[in-house]
Design a protein around this motif. Sequence first.
Motif, mmCIF file in Angstrom:
data_model
loop_
_atom_site.group_PDB
_atom_site.id
_atom_site.type_symbol
_atom_site.label_atom_id
_atom_site.label_comp_id
_atom_site.label_asym_id
_atom_site.label_seq_id
_atom_site.Cartn_x
_atom_site.Cartn_y
_atom_site.Cartn_z
ATOM 1 N N GLN A 43 3.942 -5.597 -2.927
ATOM 2 C CA GLN A 43 2.846 -5.213 -3.803
ATOM 3 C C GLN A 43 3.325 -5.414 -5.236
ATOM 4 O OE1 GLN A 43 1.311 -1.298 -2.981
ATOM 5 N NE2 GLN A 43 1.188 -1.651 -0.773
ATOM 6 N N VAL B 290 7.332 -9.067 9.418
ATOM 7 C CA VAL B 290 6.511 -9.340 8.236
ATOM 8 C C VAL B 290 6.953 -8.454 7.073
ATOM 9 C CG1 VAL B 290 4.177 -9.313 7.279
ATOM 10 C CG2 VAL B 290 4.540 -10.007 9.662
ATOM 11 N N GLN C 64 8.471 -3.517 5.224
ATOM 12 C CA GLN C 64 8.568 -4.457 6.335
ATOM 13 C C GLN C 64 8.018 -3.824 7.602
ATOM 14 O OE1 GLN C 64 12.437 -6.204 6.872
ATOM 15 N NE2 GLN C 64 11.825 -7.435 8.624
ATOM 16 N N THR D 217 2.398 -11.290 1.646
ATOM 17 C CA THR D 217 3.163 -11.110 2.875
ATOM 18 C C THR D 217 3.916 -12.392 3.196
ATOM 19 O OG1 THR D 217 1.282 -11.780 4.246
ATOM 20 C CG2 THR D 217 1.575 -9.415 3.839
ATOM 21 N N ALA E 76 -1.086 -8.511 -3.337
ATOM 22 C CA ALA E 76 -0.330 -8.148 -2.137
ATOM 23 C C ALA E 76 0.061 -9.448 -1.443
ATOM 24 C CB ALA E 76 -1.159 -7.276 -1.212
ATOM 25 N N ARG F 35 6.095 -7.270 3.177
ATOM 26 C CA ARG F 35 4.930 -7.174 2.290
ATOM 27 C C ARG F 35 5.371 -6.724 0.906
ATOM 28 N NH1 ARG F 35 -0.699 -6.062 2.866
ATOM 29 N NH2 ARG F 35 -1.541 -4.754 1.200
#
Length: 460
Positions: free
Chosen positions: A250, A246, A242, A261, A259, A248
């Motif tokens: 993977q 935001v 983070q 978000t 990926a 994220r």
Amino acid sequence: MRKFDAIVIGSGQGGVPLAKKLAKAGWQTAIVEKRWIGGTCINDGCTPTKTMIASAAAAHIIANSQEWGITVSDFKVDLEKIVARKNKVVRSFREGTTKSMEKIQGLSIIYGEAVFSGDKTLAVKLADGGQDEIAADHIFINTGTLPSIPPVPGLDTVNYLTNTTIMDLTKLPSHLMVLGSGYVGLEFGQLFRRLGCQVTIIDKNKQLLQHEDEDVAVAVKKVMETSGVMMYSNANVQKIEQTGDVIRLQLTANGETHAITGSHLLVAAGRTPQSKSLQPEKTGLVLDEKGYIPVNDKLETNVPGIYALGDVKGGPAFTHISYNDHLVIYKNLIHMENVSIKDRPIPYCMFTDPQLGRVGLTEKEAKAAGYKVKIACLDMTRVARAIETGNTQGFMKAVIDSNTDKLLGVAILGPEGGEVMSALQLAMLGGLTVTQLKEMIFAHPLYAESINNLFMTLDK
């Protein structure tokens, strides 16, 4: 130390009615609750989620009103008001349950957290301070489960949501990412998509809803994707991080790297039993490898006089099963009956739109059990009521014993799927044949009338 005839730990949908009935039967009974009366169902599960799902359904109808010949120029989703309505309904349920308990003579409500301190004795850390020491010859554990947090790298460093905390949001996520595709993940995923959020669901399994037949799972996935939900299956989340607001992810899915978000992350990766915190070893209580409390067919644990009911014992984690658990215990202890949980029907419903109502064996379970089966399927596009209301997603499926012409199980993915499933559950319990159901008179044009048409497909 205070001595009771019975102590109920946890006030869920099994614990509350059991405590009330034991007290009314003359047992001096205590019920210990560390949080709120009503358990998961009223406070964090069925009641609040279905209340919010109703708001999402209203938003969906308004957003798509043109399909019914109605034009709405503009509308606004007010999440604060949706949550306020949810909270009002939850409070009314909780307060109603609490007041009904307070009126019963011989029932003591103790607010605090209980742990075993010895053989059938409990130390309770009271919510208002202090400690209570209580004991009973009969103890009933109804402590339920908590969200399970998987060991994903970086998850412990981000501000993730659970099924409880997500219902306290007052601002809509711009992009809600969901770890897990069970009932919780799917229901919340569709709910927030209908409220206008971008939603992505990450499923670690190759098939959605692992316990269902493949055709049912495929149909549910189509429902979700039609709702605008992005689905990743056979996915492995390798890292979560983070930065600011935001989050994220993977991940790899079907051999490809992605990926993603988003603004919010909901962890819906199963449940963990609330059992170890009870310090069960101090009363000789054995847990299984996952922390559930094993019971026999009468719901008694390895310690005579100690019982477990509801989700904490493992098995089907449904409110109605917890409620039925209390009936089994009550009838056996008070009325000296010989009731067992063995072979009881396990109906359930997932409250996506359309609903998935299920009871009995799946096709793959029936075949694995050695049954010679025939399958009846009817698409909802061929159901009169569904066409008239404009709700034609899904299908009906029945698994039939070819030797007896009786139902082994059904899956109803469609509008009011749970209600139609319940009608067929009654038919199963009553031993009705498929021929009888095919020729039965149902009021026109109910969804239930499609039961006729479902079994007419076998004539082709």
